[in-house]
Motif scaffolding. Structure first.
Motif, mmCIF file in Angstrom:
data_model
loop_
_atom_site.group_PDB
_atom_site.id
_atom_site.type_symbol
_atom_site.label_atom_id
_atom_site.label_comp_id
_atom_site.label_asym_id
_atom_site.label_seq_id
_atom_site.Cartn_x
_atom_site.Cartn_y
_atom_site.Cartn_z
ATOM 1 N N HIS A 152 0.865 -1.187 0.064
ATOM 2 C CA HIS A 152 0.219 0.035 0.044
ATOM 3 C C HIS A 152 0.956 1.142 -0.109
ATOM 4 C CE1 HIS A 152 -3.367 3.002 0.805
ATOM 5 N NE2 HIS A 152 -2.424 3.217 1.730
ATOM 6 N N GLU A 153 0.502 2.195 -0.882
ATOM 7 C CA GLU A 153 1.295 3.470 -1.153
ATOM 8 C C GLU A 153 0.571 4.680 -0.094
ATOM 9 O OE1 GLU A 153 2.261 4.399 -4.943
ATOM 10 O OE2 GLU A 153 3.302 2.470 -5.213
ATOM 11 N N ALA A 154 1.293 5.217 0.659
ATOM 12 C CA ALA A 154 0.627 6.216 1.354
ATOM 13 C C ALA A 154 0.370 7.378 0.585
ATOM 14 C CB ALA A 154 1.534 6.755 2.459
ATOM 15 N N THR A 155 -0.915 8.031 0.821
ATOM 16 C CA THR A 155 -1.249 9.374 -0.167
ATOM 17 C C THR A 155 -0.950 10.454 0.668
ATOM 18 O OG1 THR A 155 -3.216 8.090 -0.947
ATOM 19 C CG2 THR A 155 -3.080 10.569 -1.230
ATOM 20 N N VAL A 156 -0.062 11.327 0.075
ATOM 21 C CA VAL A 156 0.379 12.540 0.825
ATOM 22 C C VAL A 156 -0.073 13.566 0.214
ATOM 23 C CG1 VAL A 156 2.466 13.943 1.638
ATOM 24 C CG2 VAL A 156 2.568 11.293 1.580
ATOM 25 N N LYS A 157 -0.812 14.555 0.778
ATOM 26 C CA LYS A 157 -1.432 15.838 0.289
ATOM 27 C C LYS A 157 -0.591 16.962 1.128
ATOM 28 C CE LYS A 157 -5.885 13.642 -0.543
ATOM 29 N NZ LYS A 157 -7.402 13.754 -0.429
ATOM 30 N N THR A 158 -0.746 17.979 0.246
ATOM 31 C CA THR A 158 0.088 19.408 0.703
ATOM 32 C C THR A 158 -0.995 20.197 0.821
ATOM 33 O OG1 THR A 158 0.824 20.167 -1.549
ATOM 34 C CG2 THR A 158 2.242 18.619 -0.224
ATOM 35 N N PHE A 159 -1.139 21.197 1.967
ATOM 36 C CA PHE A 159 -2.041 22.317 2.273
ATOM 37 C C PHE A 159 -1.185 23.584 2.701
ATOM 38 C CE2 PHE A 159 -4.295 18.340 2.803
ATOM 39 C CZ PHE A 159 -5.520 18.435 2.438
ATOM 40 N N GLN A 160 -1.736 24.674 1.961
ATOM 41 C CA GLN A 160 -1.153 26.062 2.459
ATOM 42 C C GLN A 160 -2.155 26.636 3.085
ATOM 43 O OE1 GLN A 160 0.258 28.074 -1.208
ATOM 44 N NE2 GLN A 160 0.980 29.717 0.232
ATOM 45 N N LEU A 161 -1.465 27.045 4.285
ATOM 46 C CA LEU A 161 -2.437 27.782 5.311
ATOM 47 C C LEU A 161 -2.382 29.274 4.831
ATOM 48 C CD1 LEU A 161 -1.123 26.124 8.631
ATOM 49 C CD2 LEU A 161 -3.149 25.576 7.356
ATOM 50 N N LYS A 200 -4.238 33.206 6.381
ATOM 51 C CA LYS A 200 -4.767 34.044 7.370
ATOM 52 C C LYS A 200 -6.475 33.824 7.439
ATOM 53 C CE LYS A 200 -1.282 37.564 8.112
ATOM 54 N NZ LYS A 200 -1.106 39.041 8.149
ATOM 55 N N LYS A 201 -6.897 33.650 6.389
ATOM 56 C CA LYS A 201 -8.393 33.534 6.022
ATOM 57 C C LYS A 201 -8.747 32.394 6.244
ATOM 58 C CE LYS A 201 -8.730 37.601 2.875
ATOM 59 N NZ LYS A 201 -9.107 38.051 1.507
ATOM 60 N N ASP A 202 -8.007 31.390 5.786
ATOM 61 C CA ASP A 202 -8.324 29.841 5.622
ATOM 62 C C ASP A 202 -7.342 29.062 6.712
ATOM 63 O OD1 ASP A 202 -9.193 27.355 5.402
ATOM 64 O OD2 ASP A 202 -8.889 27.341 3.226
ATOM 65 N N LYS A 203 -7.578 28.869 7.881
ATOM 66 C CA LYS A 203 -6.741 28.058 8.754
ATOM 67 C C LYS A 203 -6.683 26.693 8.681
ATOM 68 C CE LYS A 203 -6.102 31.851 11.362
ATOM 69 N NZ LYS A 203 -4.718 32.803 11.159
ATOM 70 N N GLU A 204 -7.627 25.969 7.952
ATOM 71 C CA GLU A 204 -7.536 24.705 7.604
ATOM 72 C C GLU A 204 -6.459 24.534 6.381
ATOM 73 O OE1 GLU A 204 -11.232 23.013 7.318
ATOM 74 O OE2 GLU A 204 -11.795 23.216 9.117
ATOM 75 N N GLY A 205 -6.460 25.545 5.767
ATOM 76 C CA GLY A 205 -5.799 25.561 4.518
ATOM 77 C C GLY A 205 -6.349 24.938 3.278
ATOM 78 N N LYS A 206 -5.729 25.059 2.003
ATOM 79 C CA LYS A 206 -6.248 24.661 0.732
ATOM 80 C C LYS A 206 -5.123 23.779 0.087
ATOM 81 C CE LYS A 206 -9.233 28.712 -0.710
ATOM 82 N NZ LYS A 206 -9.398 29.576 -1.656
ATOM 83 N N GLU A 207 -5.739 22.645 -0.397
ATOM 84 C CA GLU A 207 -4.971 21.777 -1.076
ATOM 85 C C GLU A 207 -4.153 22.282 -2.088
ATOM 86 O OE1 GLU A 207 -5.022 17.207 -2.693
ATOM 87 O OE2 GLU A 207 -6.830 18.105 -2.144
ATOM 88 N N THR A 208 -2.745 21.806 -2.387
ATOM 89 C CA THR A 208 -2.044 22.648 -3.415
ATOM 90 C C THR A 208 -0.996 21.156 -3.928
ATOM 91 O OG1 THR A 208 -0.163 22.802 -1.857
ATOM 92 C CG2 THR A 208 -1.619 24.628 -2.372
ATOM 93 N N SER A 209 -0.461 21.631 -5.160
ATOM 94 C CA SER A 209 0.039 20.607 -5.923
ATOM 95 C C SER A 209 1.819 20.913 -6.021
ATOM 96 C CB SER A 209 -0.384 20.430 -7.141
ATOM 97 O OG SER A 209 0.445 19.464 -7.786
ATOM 98 N N VAL A 210 2.639 20.313 -5.405
ATOM 99 C CA VAL A 210 3.991 20.782 -5.293
ATOM 100 C C VAL A 210 4.599 20.790 -6.907
ATOM 101 C CG1 VAL A 210 6.523 20.202 -5.010
ATOM 102 C CG2 VAL A 210 4.608 19.808 -3.202
ATOM 103 N N GLY A 211 4.038 19.903 -7.857
ATOM 104 C CA GLY A 211 4.227 19.883 -9.156
ATOM 105 C C GLY A 211 3.921 21.020 -10.028
ATOM 106 N N VAL A 212 2.832 21.578 -9.645
ATOM 107 C CA VAL A 212 2.392 22.865 -10.136
ATOM 108 C C VAL A 212 3.371 24.235 -9.925
ATOM 109 C CG1 VAL A 212 0.578 24.945 -10.413
ATOM 110 C CG2 VAL A 212 0.042 22.317 -10.009
#
Length: 454
Positions: free
Chosen positions: A158-167, A169-181
Motif C-alpha cells: 500500500h502506498e501512502a497518499t500524501v497531500k499538501t495544504f497551504q495555510l 490568515k483567512k483559511d486556517k485549515e488551508g487549501k490543497e496544493t500541488s508541488v508539481g504546479v
C-alpha cells in the motif's frame, strides 16, 4: 521619431522579414507538438502492436505458468518444443523473440536468455526482467507457507497518499496544493529566460560582428552615437524575441488543440498517455514500481481540482510581473555584454574566448535554479536569486514558493544597478571596439579602452 526609435524599427523590420526567422517561427511549434504527440501515438497504438515473445524450455517450471501479457508484450508458451528448432522457425511462428529460462538454483533463483533476430531493446529486456522477478518473488514467498499470504501482501503493498495544504490568515485549515504546479511554473519561467537570453543575446552579438565586418558600422556611427546604436539594437532584437515567443505559444496551442479535436482526445487524456508512453519507452523502473504503475500514479485528470486549487493560492499577477521584470532586466544585462563582445572582434570565430566569462554565470544560474526546486529556501538558492548574474533564472523559480520582500527588493535593486553599470561599461567598450579592425582585442585592450575618457 528619435534616432533610437529608427534603429529599433530597422532592427525589428530587418529580422522579422528574414526567411530564417519565418521558418523558425512556424517550424518550431510543429517540432514541439511532435515531441508531445509522438509518445502519445506510441502509447495509443502499443496495444495493437504487441511483441510476441515465445516461451520455450522453462526448466524452472515456475515462471511460464504465471507469465501474463503486459504493456507491449504478448507471451506465448510452447510446450515440448526445442529452443534450437524455435530459433530457426521464429519468423514462421510470427514471433519477435524467444525466452528460455534456466532451472531453479539452490537459492530459488533463475537466469533467462532472450533470442531475437535483431538487437533487443532496453525496454523489452527491462520489462521481461521485471515480470520474471515479480513471479520469482511470489514463488519464494509461497515456499514459506505463510497463511493468508494474498491478504498479507495486499495489506502490505500500500502506498501512502500524501497531500499538501497551504495555510493562510483567512483559511486556517488551508487549501490543497500541488508541488508539481509550483515546480512546473518555476521551471518553465526560468528556462524560458535562460533560453531567450542565450539565443537573442547571441543575435545581438552576431549582428554587431556582421555590421562591423561589412563596414556598415562606419556609415551608421556617422549619424548616431554608439550608445544609441547599441540600445537600439538591443531593444529591437528584444521585440523580435517577444514576437517569436508569442507566435510559438499561440501556434503550439492551436496545433495541439487541432490534434485533440481530430483524434477525439482531450488534452488531459493526451498528457496522461504521453506520460505513460515516456515511462514505457525509457524502460527504467523507479522506486520498485513498473513503468505502467509509475505513469498511472501521475493521473492528471484526477488532479484537476488540486491544480486549480493550487493556482487559486498562487499570486498569478505577481508571478507574471516577476517573470516580465526579470526577463527584461536579465536580457538587457546580458545583451549589453554580448554587444560589447561583438564590438571587440572582427569575426564570430574570435568570440569564444571573450564569451566564456559571460556564459559561465548563465549556465551556473540554470543549475542553481534546478537545485532551488528541491529546497527554495537554501542558502544556495537565496544567494543565487540575489546575485544579479544568476537572479533572472533563480528568482523566478523561487517566487512561486514565496520570497521575503527584502530579498525580492534587494535582488531587483542589484540587478537594475548591475545593468546600469554594465551598460555603461559595455557602451565604452562598444564605442571604441566597433571602429577597431585588424586585431582581435584581448583583455588588456578592453581594460585600456575603459580608461579612455569620453
Amino acid at each position: 521619431m528619435s534616432k533610437i526609435g529608427i534603429i529599433i524599427s530597422r532592427e525589428y523590420a530587418t529580422r522579422v522579414k528574414k526567411k530564417s526567422f519565418i521558418i523558425a517561427t512556424f517550424l518550431a511549434p510543429f517540432l514541439l507538438a511532435l515531441m508531445f504527440v509522438i509518445p502519445w501515438l506510441v502509447m495509443s497504438n502499443s496495444s495493437d502492436n504487441k511483441l510476441r515473445v515465445i516461451v520455450v524450455d522453462d526448466q524452472s517450471e515456475v515462471i511460464y505458468q504465471k507469465l501474463q501479457d503486459h504493456d507491449n508484450i504478448k507471451y506465448r508458451v510452447v510446450d515440448h518444443a526445442s529452443a534450437e528448432v524455435m530459433k530457426q522457425e521464429l519468423k514462421a511462428e510470427h514471433g519477435y523473440a524467444i525466452l528460455q529460462i534456466s532451472p531453479l538454483d539452490s537459492l530459488n533463483n533463475v537466469s533467462a536468455s532472450i533470442f531475437c533476430n535483431e538487437q533487443v531493446s532496453l525496454a523489452l529486456k527491462s520489462q521481461i526482467q521485471s515480470h520474471i522477478n515479480k513471479i520469482l518473488a511470489e514463488h519464494k514467498l509461497e515456499s514459506y507457507d505463510i497463511p493468508n499470504l494474498d491478504a498479507v501482501l495486499k495489506n502490505i503493498n500500500h502506498e501512502a497518499t500524501v497531500k499538501t495544504f497551504q495555510l493562510s490568515k483567512k483559511d486556517k485549515e488551508g487549501k490543497e496544493t500541488s508541488v508539481g504546479v509550483y515546480m512546473g511554473i518555476g521551471y518553465a519561467s526560468g528556462f524560458i529566460i535562460y533560453f531567450f537570453i542565450f539565443m537573442f543575446g547571441g543575435l545581438v552579438m552576431n549582428g554587431v560582428v556582421e555590421e562591423k565586418s561589412n563596414r556598415i558600422i562606419e556609415v551608421i556611427v556617422s549619424s548616431v552615437k554608439p550608445m544609441q546604436l547599441m540600445l537600439g539594437k538591443i531593444i529591437g532584437i528584444a521585440l523580435v524575441a517577444i514576437t517569436q515567443f508569442t507566435a510559438w505559444v499561440v501556434l503550439t496551442f492551436l496545433i495541439l488543440t487541432g490534434v485533440g479535436l481530430f483524434t477525439g482526445n482531450s488534452a488531459t487524456e493526451m498528457a496522461k498517455q504521453n506520460t505513460q508512453a515516456q515511462a514505457m519507452i525509457s524502460g527504467v523502473e523507479t522506486t520498485g514500481i513498473d513503468a505502467a504503475a509509475a505513469a498511472e500514479a501521475i493521473d492528471i485528470s484526477s488532479a484537476d481540482n488540486t491544480f486549480f486549487s493550487t493556482l487559486s493560492q498562487m499570486n498569478i499577477l505577481g508571478i507574471i510581473g516577476t517573470f516580465l521584470l526579470y526577463f527584461l532586466l536579465g536580457y538587457l544585462l546580458y545583451a549589453s555584454m554580448f554587444a560589447a563582445v561583438g564590438a571587440c572582434v572582427d569575426n564570430q570565430a574570435d568570440t569564444q574566448q571573450l564569451l566564456f566569462p559571460i556564459t559561465i554565470p548563465l549556465i551556473l544560474g540554470l543549475f542553481i535554479m534546478m537545485s532551488a526546486f528541491q529546497n527554495p529556501n537554501s542558502s544556495l538558492a537565496i544567494w543565487g536569486s540575489i546575485i544579479p548574474f544568476t537572479s533572472p533564472m533563480v528568482m523566478v523559480a523561487r517566487f512561486s514558493y514565496g520570497v521575503p520582500a527584502w530579498q525580492y527588493i534587494l535582488s531587483v535593486t542589484l540587478l537594475l544597478g548591475t545593468f546600469l553599470f554594465m551598460g555603461w561599461v559595455s557602451a565604452k567598450i562598444y564605442r571604441i571596439g566597433i571602429l577597431s579592425y585588424g586585431k582581435k582585442a584581448g583583455w588588456k585592450d578592453i581594460f585600456r579602452w575603459l580608461k579612455i575618457n569620453d
